[in-house]
Design a protein around this motif. Structure first.
Motif, PDB file in Angstrom:
ATOM      1  N   ALA A  96      48.456  -3.241 -38.666  1.00  0.00           N
ATOM      2  CA  ALA A  96      48.167  -1.872 -38.249  1.00  0.00           C
ATOM      3  C   ALA A  96      46.968  -1.306 -38.990  1.00  0.00           C
ATOM      4  O   ALA A  96      46.053  -0.722 -38.384  1.00  0.00           O
ATOM      5  CB  ALA A  96      49.396  -0.995 -38.478  1.00  0.00           C
ATOM      6  N   VAL A  97      46.936  -1.493 -40.307  1.00  0.00           N
ATOM      7  CA  VAL A  97      45.834  -0.962 -41.119  1.00  0.00           C
ATOM      8  C   VAL A  97      44.528  -1.676 -40.804  1.00  0.00           C
ATOM      9  O   VAL A  97      43.454  -1.061 -40.777  1.00  0.00           O
ATOM     10  CB  VAL A  97      46.162  -1.081 -42.619  1.00  0.00           C
ATOM     11  CG1 VAL A  97      44.972  -0.646 -43.474  1.00  0.00           C
ATOM     12  CG2 VAL A  97      47.393  -0.246 -42.968  1.00  0.00           C
ATOM     13  N   LEU A 148      43.175   4.198 -39.638  1.00  0.00           N
ATOM     14  CA  LEU A 148      43.827   3.875 -40.907  1.00  0.00           C
ATOM     15  C   LEU A 148      42.864   3.242 -41.912  1.00  0.00           C
ATOM     16  O   LEU A 148      43.297   2.667 -42.902  1.00  0.00           O
ATOM     17  CB  LEU A 148      45.019   2.942 -40.668  1.00  0.00           C
ATOM     18  CG  LEU A 148      46.090   3.456 -39.701  1.00  0.00           C
ATOM     19  CD1 LEU A 148      47.238   2.450 -39.603  1.00  0.00           C
ATOM     20  CD2 LEU A 148      46.615   4.816 -40.131  1.00  0.00           C
ATOM     21  N   HIS A 149      41.560   3.351 -41.642  1.00  0.00           N
ATOM     22  CA  HIS A 149      40.562   2.796 -42.562  1.00  0.00           C
ATOM     23  C   HIS A 149      40.181   3.834 -43.616  1.00  0.00           C
ATOM     24  O   HIS A 149      39.051   4.315 -43.684  1.00  0.00           O
ATOM     25  CB  HIS A 149      39.323   2.328 -41.788  1.00  0.00           C
ATOM     26  CG  HIS A 149      39.579   1.126 -40.946  1.00  0.00           C
ATOM     27  ND1 HIS A 149      38.623   0.558 -40.127  1.00  0.00           N
ATOM     28  CD2 HIS A 149      40.688   0.361 -40.806  1.00  0.00           C
ATOM     29  CE1 HIS A 149      39.137  -0.493 -39.511  1.00  0.00           C
ATOM     30  NE2 HIS A 149      40.394  -0.624 -39.915  1.00  0.00           N
ATOM     31  N   LEU A 173      47.639   0.521 -49.358  1.00  0.00           N
ATOM     32  CA  LEU A 173      48.930   0.168 -48.766  1.00  0.00           C
ATOM     33  C   LEU A 173      48.900  -1.254 -48.199  1.00  0.00           C
ATOM     34  O   LEU A 173      49.872  -2.006 -48.331  1.00  0.00           O
ATOM     35  CB  LEU A 173      49.287   1.166 -47.660  1.00  0.00           C
ATOM     36  CG  LEU A 173      50.584   0.904 -46.897  1.00  0.00           C
ATOM     37  CD1 LEU A 173      51.774   0.866 -47.846  1.00  0.00           C
ATOM     38  CD2 LEU A 173      50.799   1.968 -45.824  1.00  0.00           C
ATOM     39  N   LYS A 174      47.779  -1.623 -47.588  1.00  0.00           N
ATOM     40  CA  LYS A 174      47.650  -2.988 -47.067  1.00  0.00           C
ATOM     41  C   LYS A 174      47.703  -4.009 -48.189  1.00  0.00           C
ATOM     42  O   LYS A 174      48.357  -5.063 -48.063  1.00  0.00           O
ATOM     43  CB  LYS A 174      46.326  -3.136 -46.288  1.00  0.00           C
ATOM     44  CG  LYS A 174      46.130  -4.533 -45.711  1.00  0.00           C
ATOM     45  CD  LYS A 174      44.919  -4.592 -44.787  1.00  0.00           C
ATOM     46  CE  LYS A 174      43.631  -4.548 -45.558  1.00  0.00           C
ATOM     47  NZ  LYS A 174      42.452  -4.823 -44.691  1.00  0.00           N
ATOM     48  N   ILE A 196      51.021   5.803 -39.223  1.00  0.00           N
ATOM     49  CA  ILE A 196      51.468   4.425 -39.152  1.00  0.00           C
ATOM     50  C   ILE A 196      52.458   4.232 -38.006  1.00  0.00           C
ATOM     51  O   ILE A 196      52.397   3.237 -37.270  1.00  0.00           O
ATOM     52  CB  ILE A 196      52.098   3.984 -40.492  1.00  0.00           C
ATOM     53  CG1 ILE A 196      51.020   3.904 -41.569  1.00  0.00           C
ATOM     54  CG2 ILE A 196      52.798   2.632 -40.356  1.00  0.00           C
ATOM     55  CD1 ILE A 196      51.522   3.464 -42.915  1.00  0.00           C
ATOM     56  N   LYS A 197      53.370   5.183 -37.830  1.00  0.00           N
ATOM     57  CA  LYS A 197      54.336   5.090 -36.736  1.00  0.00           C
ATOM     58  C   LYS A 197      53.624   5.062 -35.390  1.00  0.00           C
ATOM     59  O   LYS A 197      54.016   4.301 -34.489  1.00  0.00           O
ATOM     60  CB  LYS A 197      55.309   6.267 -36.794  1.00  0.00           C
ATOM     61  CG  LYS A 197      56.355   6.132 -37.886  1.00  0.00           C
ATOM     62  CD  LYS A 197      57.498   7.124 -37.702  1.00  0.00           C
ATOM     63  CE  LYS A 197      57.057   8.530 -37.998  1.00  0.00           C
ATOM     64  NZ  LYS A 197      58.209   9.483 -37.965  1.00  0.00           N
ATOM     65  N   CYS A 198      52.587   5.861 -35.248  1.00  0.00           N
ATOM     66  CA  CYS A 198      51.832   5.913 -33.994  1.00  0.00           C
ATOM     67  C   CYS A 198      51.133   4.590 -33.717  1.00  0.00           C
ATOM     68  O   CYS A 198      51.197   4.056 -32.607  1.00  0.00           O
ATOM     69  CB  CYS A 198      50.826   7.055 -34.052  1.00  0.00           C
ATOM     70  SG  CYS A 198      49.818   7.234 -32.566  1.00  0.00           S
TER      71      CYS A 198
END
Length: 304
Positions: free
Chosen positions: A46-47, A53-54, A61-62, A294-296
């Motif tokens: 996801a990231v 998410l960048h 988190l990644k 993140i959920k999206c």
């Protein structure tokens, strides 16, 4: 005291003599391992794939997910293989490797959580300077430094532990755990062990103090936000991190600070699972449950 002999291999904890229970242990660890791999890979994907998410928070988190994957991969597969094949054997080199990698990734994990606290501090308390302080180059350099320090700490600890003479090769744990290995030593702790242990304690206390102070300032700043919605939105980026740190610290302290026992038990086994396997499993779940971005992204990736 048993005679001092050259140890060429170790015997890990046998979960049970019953073959059915051994297979149950294998499938239990298999489910935990696959769930941990899946949840962390989803966060990493996801990231990596979504440009929204960048940012530094998700970049860290990644890397946390990468470290969690590494930690469980160091200790769980070997235990699964032993249960499946009804063996207890791990080579001397394999034990050294487990200790080195587990400590390296574990130390890097805690250092990264400390940096993530600093990231939240800068973002909330000094938002105008955030992009300057936490720029991409700085974030990459921080992560590289964390990995290097983690590997150095793991290497020093492994060298010191395996510089002693062992009187037994029976490890009362499902992987090469430091407290259990130290019990096998024919002598008391040497200066090398004491030095590395003190360094670890000082570093750990320093990181813990930094996290506590960072959040003390963060909460003080959040209370000044006039709108309740603004306070909730700001805190939503901090709560997952606090839960992850608390889970790691509480489970680790509960496992290591309890009175030592020379007799293995299901309680020891359960406590070890609690601080070694469950945090890497629940970390991505905690972040994905509390973070709408993140959920999206995960919903889009999974086609929900």
């Amino acid at each position: 005291m048993e005679n001092e002999t050259a140890i060429t291999y170790f015997l890990l904890l046998e979960f049970s003599n019953n073959r059915h229970l051994q297979l149950l242990h294998f499938f239990f660890f298999l489910v935990l391992y696959l769930a941990t791999i899946t949840t962390n890979l989803l966060i990493i994907s996801a990231v990596t794939l979504d440009h929204r998410l960048h940012s530094p928070m998700y970049f860290f988190l990644k890397n946390l997910s990468l470290l969690d994957l590494a930690i469980v991969s160091v200790i769980v597969p070997k235990s699964m293989i032993n249960s499946l094949m009804n063996i207890r054997y791990i080579s001397y080199f394999g034990c050294v490797t487990q200790i080195f990698l587990f400590l390296s990734f574990g130390a890097a994990d805690f250092f990264l959580l400390t940096v993530m606290a600093y990231d939240r501090y800068v973002a909330i308390c000094h938002p105008l300077h955030y992009e300057i302080v936490m720029n991409r180059k700085t974030c990459i350099e921080i992560v590289i430094l964390i990995w290097v320090i983690g590997f150095l700490y793991g290497m020093l600890h492994a060298i010191c532990i395996f510089s002693v003479v062992f009187c037994s090769n029976v490890v009362n744990q499902f992987f090469c755990d430091i407290p259990q290995l130290l019990k096998l030593s024919c002598s008391s702790l040497n200066l090398c062990d004491i030095g590395v242990l003190l360094v670890g304690i000082i570093a750990g206390l320093g990181c813990f103090t930094f996290i506590v102070l960072s959040y003390a300032v963060i909460f003080k700043t959040v209370l000044r936000i006039p709108s309740e919605k603004g306070r909730q939105k700001t805190l939503s980026t901090c709560i997952p991190h606090l839960i992850v740190v608390s889970t790691l610290l509480l489970s680790g302290c509960f496992a290591y600070l309890r009175p030592p026992s020379n007799i293995s038990s299901y309680l020891d086994f359960g406590l070890t699972v609690l601080y070694t396997i469950l945090p890497p499993l629940f970390n991505p779940i905690i972040y994905s449950m509390r973070n709408n971005n993140i959920k999206c992204v995960l919903s889009q990736l999974l086609g929900f």
